[in-house]
Every structure is written in structure tokens, then in C-alpha cells.
Motif scaffolding. Structure first.
Motif, PDB file in Angstrom:
ATOM      1  N   HIS A   1       1.482  -4.092 -11.626  1.00 21.46           N
ATOM      2  CA  HIS A   1       0.997  -5.234 -10.842  1.00 21.46           C
ATOM      3  C   HIS A   1       2.048  -5.630  -9.796  1.00 21.46           C
ATOM      4  O   HIS A   1       2.834  -6.548 -10.006  1.00 21.46           O
ATOM      5  N   SER A   2       2.102  -4.888  -8.698  1.00 27.90           N
ATOM      6  CA  SER A   2       3.065  -5.212  -7.638  1.00 27.90           C
ATOM      7  C   SER A   2       2.595  -4.628  -6.314  1.00 27.90           C
ATOM      8  O   SER A   2       1.785  -3.691  -6.299  1.00 27.90           O
ATOM      9  N   ARG A   3       3.130  -5.205  -5.234  1.00 32.78           N
ATOM     10  CA  ARG A   3       2.775  -4.701  -3.887  1.00 32.78           C
ATOM     11  C   ARG A   3       3.224  -3.244  -3.733  1.00 32.78           C
ATOM     12  O   ARG A   3       2.503  -2.423  -3.189  1.00 32.78           O
ATOM     13  N   GLU A   4       4.447  -2.946  -4.222  1.00 30.76           N
ATOM     14  CA  GLU A   4       4.997  -1.587  -4.068  1.00 30.76           C
ATOM     15  C   GLU A   4       4.092  -0.570  -4.756  1.00 30.76           C
ATOM     16  O   GLU A   4       3.801   0.498  -4.217  1.00 30.76           O
ATOM     17  N   THR A   5       3.669  -0.928  -5.983  1.00 27.13           N
ATOM     18  CA  THR A   5       2.810   0.023  -6.713  1.00 27.13           C
ATOM     19  C   THR A   5       1.471   0.172  -5.998  1.00 27.13           C
ATOM     20  O   THR A   5       0.922   1.273  -5.918  1.00 27.13           O
ATOM     21  N   ALA A   6       0.954  -0.934  -5.450  1.00 28.37           N
ATOM     22  CA  ALA A   6      -0.324  -0.851  -4.716  1.00 28.37           C
ATOM     23  C   ALA A   6      -0.174   0.111  -3.531  1.00 28.37           C
ATOM     24  O   ALA A   6      -1.075   0.917  -3.266  1.00 28.37           O
ATOM     25  N   ARG A   7       0.971   0.035  -2.850  1.00 29.90           N
ATOM     26  CA  ARG A   7       1.180   0.952  -1.707  1.00 29.90           C
ATOM     27  C   ARG A   7       1.264   2.403  -2.194  1.00 29.90           C
ATOM     28  O   ARG A   7       0.713   3.310  -1.570  1.00 29.90           O
ATOM     29  N   SER A   8       1.958   2.626  -3.308  1.00 27.87           N
ATOM     30  CA  SER A   8       2.050   3.999  -3.841  1.00 27.87           C
ATOM     31  C   SER A   8       0.665   4.521  -4.213  1.00 27.87           C
ATOM     32  O   SER A   8       0.335   5.686  -3.957  1.00 27.87           O
ATOM     33  N   TYR A   9      -0.155   3.648  -4.828  1.00 25.92           N
ATOM     34  CA  TYR A   9      -1.539   4.040  -5.142  1.00 25.92           C
ATOM     35  C   TYR A   9      -2.261   4.414  -3.847  1.00 25.92           C
ATOM     36  O   TYR A   9      -2.945   5.443  -3.777  1.00 25.92           O
ATOM     37  N   GLY A  10      -2.126   3.542  -2.827  1.00 27.69           N
ATOM     38  CA  GLY A  10      -2.829   3.773  -1.553  1.00 27.69           C
ATOM     39  C   GLY A  10      -2.470   5.122  -0.957  1.00 27.69           C
ATOM     40  O   GLY A  10      -3.345   5.881  -0.522  1.00 27.69           O
ATOM     41  N   GLU A  11      -1.153   5.436  -0.951  1.00 25.35           N
ATOM     42  CA  GLU A  11      -0.706   6.707  -0.363  1.00 25.35           C
ATOM     43  C   GLU A  11      -1.265   7.903  -1.144  1.00 25.35           C
ATOM     44  O   GLU A  11      -1.790   8.856  -0.578  1.00 25.35           O
ATOM     45  N   LEU A  12      -1.130   7.814  -2.447  1.00 26.64           N
ATOM     46  CA  LEU A  12      -1.591   8.923  -3.293  1.00 26.64           C
ATOM     47  C   LEU A  12      -3.105   9.125  -3.183  1.00 26.64           C
ATOM     48  O   LEU A  12      -3.588  10.251  -3.015  1.00 26.64           O
ATOM     49  N   LEU A  13      -3.849   8.038  -3.283  1.00 22.57           N
ATOM     50  CA  LEU A  13      -5.314   8.162  -3.315  1.00 22.57           C
ATOM     51  C   LEU A  13      -5.890   8.627  -1.984  1.00 22.57           C
ATOM     52  O   LEU A  13      -6.871   9.373  -1.952  1.00 22.57           O
ATOM     53  N   THR A  14      -5.265   8.222  -0.884  1.00 23.74           N
ATOM     54  CA  THR A  14      -5.780   8.720   0.409  1.00 23.74           C
ATOM     55  C   THR A  14      -5.430  10.204   0.561  1.00 23.74           C
ATOM     56  O   THR A  14      -6.208  10.978   1.115  1.00 23.74           O
ATOM     57  N   LYS A  15      -4.262  10.585   0.029  1.00 23.96           N
ATOM     58  CA  LYS A  15      -3.854  12.000   0.113  1.00 23.96           C
ATOM     59  C   LYS A  15      -4.853  12.926  -0.610  1.00 23.96           C
ATOM     60  O   LYS A  15      -5.143  14.028  -0.144  1.00 23.96           O
TER      61      LYS A  15
END
Ligand code: SF4
Ligand code: SF4
Length: 300
Positions: free
Chosen positions: A229-243
Motif C-alpha cells: 500500500h504505497s505510491r512507489e509500489t503502485a508505480r511499480s505495478y503500473g510499469e510492470l502491468l503496462t509492459k
């Protein structure tokens, strides 16, 4: 005849896929998520559940158990699953129903009989059947037979899976699935390993393969305090999932529904002091993921 171990059949489900559904919960899971809402699903075998609030400490269960699996120490009930032979004499001896058996065996045709009872609701609402758990792909043979039969009889099928299964098996069940809800508990493999007991590489690889095959897939993220539950993890999810070309994400805010069951199984629950999350608690994560072009729904 193949039989499957089921621990719940939930009718009129509205959060497990389109329309009104019947959700079948199967026992057995290769993960050990520390926040699991269904810890009674972990083992692919029948288990004894003890509810302390119902127990009057009469010790009848201890007296009747010939295998020493139940002991009272300092006035408290202790159950050792490794000694239990599943004779269930203790359950029969308990005068207050403080002991219960978790899990029932079904053949595919017995389960289909249960599922058919709600046919009018599926037809009216575009619903169907969802397999959940535990990990619904854990009882491989039974799940495949069940999915095959469901498809043969024209049901809409969905599974709520951890994605932690072999590619070969996944390929064999995909033809019988209309939809897949697949969890990704953390984008970082090391963090994933710490709180679930397994790394995430196999899950991401299966997810990527399914997306390449154009199988309808929703990525589900249980949002857990002090974990993802953090902004950093949300960004990592975003990068991975779009990839990997994922399109749709469901965020599932943390709750403590499983706490009583952890205690009934004699297990330590790590999240006793963490507050239940609500939609507003995960909105920032949702907005970050939307910024990556993902379609995001809270609560799924
Ligand atoms: S099920 Fe049988 S072996 Fe297991 S704890 Fe109860 S009495 Fe003992
Ligand atoms: S038999 Fe039931 S009420 Fe009596 S000690 Fe065992 S669990 Fe508690």
C-alpha cells in the motif's frame, strides 16, 4: 471417480464475475499469504476448526482422541494437525459445536447438481460459475474435469487464481474458461516471497502468456497495509502491468474477515492491529494506475 475437496459453495455472488454467480471454494493452495481471508483453504485435506467462543473446556475432545492430536495446555485447547487422522470422533463428542470439520468431498456430478439449482439466476443476469479457493487450480484433475463439464453444459466460467501453476496445466484448462481473475500480490519478487511464501516470476510469466493469447484477464491486487500500500509500489505495478499489456485491474482493499478463522485454526494472525481499508484508502493507488492507461475498479 475423481473427487474434489470443497470448503464452501456460495450462492448469489455478485463480486466474482458478471451477473449472479455460484462461487465454489476449493481447498489447497501453494501460497501462504499472511493476510489470507480463507486460511481454512490452505491445506488440501479436511481439517478441524475450533471456535474458542463456543468452547466450554469440557475436554471431551481430548478424551476421545486416540492419537493425541488434541491436548489442553494451561487450560487452553491445542490441536496438532500432524497427528490428526481425520476420524472426527472429537467433532461428534463436542457438546457445543465448538469443533467443526472444514471441507467436503464432491464428485463432479454432485457439484453440478448443486450448481444447477441456480440456473434461473445465471440465465436472467448473464451470470455463471466461479471457482475460487484456496487455489482452484491446485486440485488439478478435479478442477479440469469440473471446468470441462461446466463448459459442456453451457455455463459462463471464471476462476480466481493466484496464477501459481504450471504452464502445461494452465494451457489445458484455458479452453474451458471465459474469464480469469489473477492476483498479483506484489510487483517485486523478493517482497512477494516474504509474505506469500513464493516468488512472483511464474505468476507474471503465466499472466503475460494469457494476455498474449488474448484470454480475458483481470489483474487483482489485494491492497495490504505495510506490504504493497504505497505510491512507489503502485508505480511499480503500473510499469510492470503496462509492459505485459494488461488492461484491467481490480484493487481489493484489506479487511480482517479472516481473523476469526486464523484463531479457530490455532494460527497467528499478523494483521490484528491493522484497520480495515475503504475505497478512499486506495483511491490514490487507483489514480496512479489509471495514469498508466489501466482500467481500474475498486473492490472488483
Ligand atoms: S479428528 Fe480424530 S484424530 Fe483428529 S483430533 Fe479429532 S479425534 Fe483426534
Ligand atoms: S469437546 Fe468441544 S466444548 Fe469440550 S473442550 Fe473440546 S472443543 Fe471445547
Amino acid at each position: 471417480m475423481t473427487k474434489g475437496l470443497v470448503f464452501n459453495i456460495q450462492r448469489f455472488s455478485i463480486h466474482d464475475g458478471p451477473g449472479i454467480r455460484t462461487t465454489v471454494f476449493l481447498k489447497g493452495c501453494p501460497l501462504r499469504c499472511r493476510w489470507c481471508a480463507n486460511p481454512e483453504s490452505n491445506q488440501a485435506e479436511m481439517e478441524i476448526l475450533h471456535t474458542p467462543a463456543e468452547c466450554v473446556s469440557c475436554r471431551s475432545c481430548e478424551a476421545v482422541c486416540r492419537y493425541g492430536a488434541i491436548r489442553f495446555q494451561n487450560g487452553s485447547f491445542h490441536y496438532d494437525a500432524s497427528l490428526c487422522t481425520h476420524c472426527f470422533s472429537c467433532v461428534g463428542a463436542c457438546p457445543t459445536h465448538a469443533l467443526a470439520v472444514e471441507g467436503s468431498w464432491y464428485t463432479v456430478s454432485e457439484l453440478m447438481e448443486e450448481i444447477r439449482k441456480d440456473d434461473p439466476f445465471y440465465k436472467k443476469t448473464g451470470g455463471g460459475v466461479t471457482l475460487s479457493g484456496g487455489e482452484p487450480l491446485f486440485q488439478e484433475e478435479f478442477t479440469k474435469e469440473l471446468l470441462e463439464e461446466l463448459k459442456k453444459q453451457g455455463y459462463h466460467t471464471n476462476i480466481e487464481t493466484t496464477g501459481y501453476t504450471s504452464r502445461e496445466y494452465l494451457e489445458s484448462v484455458v479452453p474451458f474458461l471465459d474469464l480469469i481473475y489473477m492476483d498479483l500480490k506484489h510487483p517485486d519478487s523478493g517482497e512477494h516471497l516474504k509474505k506469500t511464501g513464493v516468488p512472483n516470476d511464474r505468476i507474471i510469466s503465466n499472466m503475460e502468456w494469457l494476455l498474449k493469447q488474448k484470454v480475458p484477464l483481470v489483474v487483482r491486487i489485494p491492497v495490504i497495509p505495510r506490504f504493497n500500500h504505497s505510491r512507489e509500489t503502485a508505480r511499480s505495478y503500473g510499469e510492470l502491468l503496462t509492459k505485459i499489456h494488461a488492461r484491467e485491474v481490480h484493487l481489493l482493499p484489506f479487511h480482517q474477515f479472516g481473523m476469526g478463522k486464523w484463531k479457530a485454526l490455532g494460527l497467528k494472525y499478523d494483521y490484528e492491529n491493522d484497520k480495515t481499508m475503504h475505497e478512499e484508502d486506495v483511491r490514490e493507488m487507483a489514480d496512479i494506475l489509471k495514469g498508466y492507461g489501466l482500467k481500474v475498479q475498486i473492490n472488483g
